[in-house]
Write a protein that holds these residues in place. Structure first.
Motif, PDB file in Angstrom:
ATOM      1  N   TYR A  54       0.836  -1.205   0.000  1.00 30.98           N
ATOM      2  CA  TYR A  54       0.000   0.000   0.000  1.00 30.98           C
ATOM      3  C   TYR A  54       0.868   1.251   0.000  1.00 30.98           C
ATOM      4  CZ  TYR A  54       1.055  -0.380   4.980  1.00 30.98           C
ATOM      5  OH  TYR A  54       1.710  -0.507   6.178  1.00 30.98           O
ATOM      6  N   CYS A  57      -1.229   5.950   2.779  1.00 27.84           N
ATOM      7  CA  CYS A  57      -2.263   5.796   3.815  1.00 27.84           C
ATOM      8  C   CYS A  57      -1.906   6.657   5.033  1.00 27.84           C
ATOM      9  CB  CYS A  57      -2.376   4.349   4.278  1.00 27.84           C
ATOM     10  SG  CYS A  57      -2.482   3.143   2.949  1.00 27.84           S
ATOM     11  N   CYS A 203      -5.700   5.787   1.574  1.00 31.65           N
ATOM     12  CA  CYS A 203      -4.606   5.214   0.771  1.00 31.65           C
ATOM     13  C   CYS A 203      -4.806   5.572  -0.703  1.00 31.65           C
ATOM     14  CB  CYS A 203      -4.585   3.696   0.893  1.00 31.65           C
ATOM     15  SG  CYS A 203      -4.497   3.113   2.594  1.00 31.65           S
TER      16      CYS A 203
END
Ligand code: AMP
Ligand code: MG
Length: 345
Positions: A54, A57, A203
């Protein structure tokens, strides 16, 4: 396709790798050392591996994800006795049984898929799954169940015998012995739950993978769409790569989870219309859809329907589906027109 990793060993990963665990079949492909700002997290979830990549975020991703997965486990797991579904299964009541709103909503979607697939997908298949030796409490049998046992067990199965109410959320069995198995959409549901939590943390990009069911947002570490390799049913290098950005994908196959009985492979996928494990040459089905639970459910439905009926079902609806069918010369690949936009040339 130079860099790919299909195992889940190790916790801290230096490069953007990916995953595939248990019975489902996607491995993400990504280069190492080209992922500024991307973070990785690995753990276990729903009896299989969880892998996250990811970027962008805000907040404690790990804590939020762990909490979400606990919540899903407490909803659906039949490997513990205190989840909502396990308690429904253990109860003999034919009155409304209260459940949480997400479980009722998932059951509504599952019933819609049952209706749409002519009963191929069926949450109530649990007693047949057990009879054929799969699932948490299956007896270890050396032989196939008798035709009488199959017929008797089929009497406890049928999606039309399950009622769902959304307000207040509850389930009701219309026949004694009805019990539920959410395994065919549960991992997808878990992936959606995690993805929604990551959305809430703002995110900008992610790949959420639970046991090969994935959901993506934004760009992969190399820029451009996330590249997801579809594992060939006989192992080896992925020959087919999906390019996803904002979509989900799931695979249902007969080759990761099966039993051998008298030299015959028994699939863990049961055709509720016959009461027996599927026995056609469709080795795997990969579906791309907006939600991971949607992709997961459709992949299983097509896997039950088999290479011809499943193919027609996918084409009729414009479902993005890739079917790998065993043939004398290996695997025959079929994909629908709507899948072609996601397949790397
Ligand atoms: P999947 O790997 O997503 O295709 O899910 C397979 C699992 O779903 C099996 O291990 C069973 O627990 C359950 N299952 C088997 N047959 C069916 C079916 N016809 N409809 C729904 N769930 C099924
Ligand atoms: Mg599925």
């Amino acid at each position: 396709m130079r860099h790919f990793v299909t195992t889940l060993r190790g916790h801290h990963v230096q490069c953007a790798v990916a995953v595939a665990a248990a019975l489902l079949v996607l491995a993400a492909l990504a280069g190492c050392g080209q992922s500024p700002g991307y973070r990785h997290y690995r753990g276990e979830a729903m009896g299989t591996g969880l892998a996250l990549t990811y970027a962008g975020c805000a907040g404690d991703v790990e804590a939020v994800v762990v909490q979400e997965l606990k919540r899903v486990d407490a909803q659906l797991s039949t490997w513990r006795s205190d989840s909502e579904v396990a308690r429904f299964n253990a109860s003999a009541t034919e009155d409304w049984f209260p459940v949480s709103a997400p479980v009722a909503a998932l059951a509504v979607d599952a019933l819609a898929l049952s209706r749409h697939s002519g009963g191929a997908f069926d949450l109530t298949v649990a007693p047949l799954v057990r009879l054929w030796g799969f699932g948490p409490d299956a007896p270890v049998n050396g032989s196939a169940p008798s035709a009488e046992a199959v017929a008797a067990t089929m009497g406890q199965v049928g999606w039309q015998k399950l009622e769902v109410r959304l307000d207040p959320p509850a389930l009701r069995r219309r026949i004694a012995g009805l019990s539920l198995d959410f395994s065919a959409i549960g991992k997808g549901h878990g992936v959606d739950g995690v993805a929604e939590r990551l959305d809430a943390l703002g995110c900008r990009s992610y790949l959420v993978d639970i046991g090969g069911e994935v959901r993506t947002l934004g760009q992969g570490p190399q820029g451009g769409p996330w590249r997801i390799g579809v594992e060939p049913p006989d192992g080896g290098m992925p020959q087919w790569v999906l390019r996803l950005s904002g979509q989900s994908a799931a695979t249902s196959g007969d080759y990761r989870n099966f039993r051998l009985l008298d030299g015959r492979r028994l699939s863990h996928i049961i055709d509720p219309r016959t009461g027996a494990p599927v026995s056609h040459p469709l080795a795997s089905v990969t579906v791309v859809a907006a939600s991971a639970a949607g992709a997961d459910g459709l992949a299983t439905a097509i896997q039950v329907l088999g290479p011809d009926e499943g193919w027609n079902f996918a084409r009729r609806d414009g479902t993005a589906a890739l079917l790998l069918v065993r043939s004398e010369s290996g695997f025959e690949r079929r994909y629908t027109e709507s899948m072609s936009q996601f397949l790397e040339p």
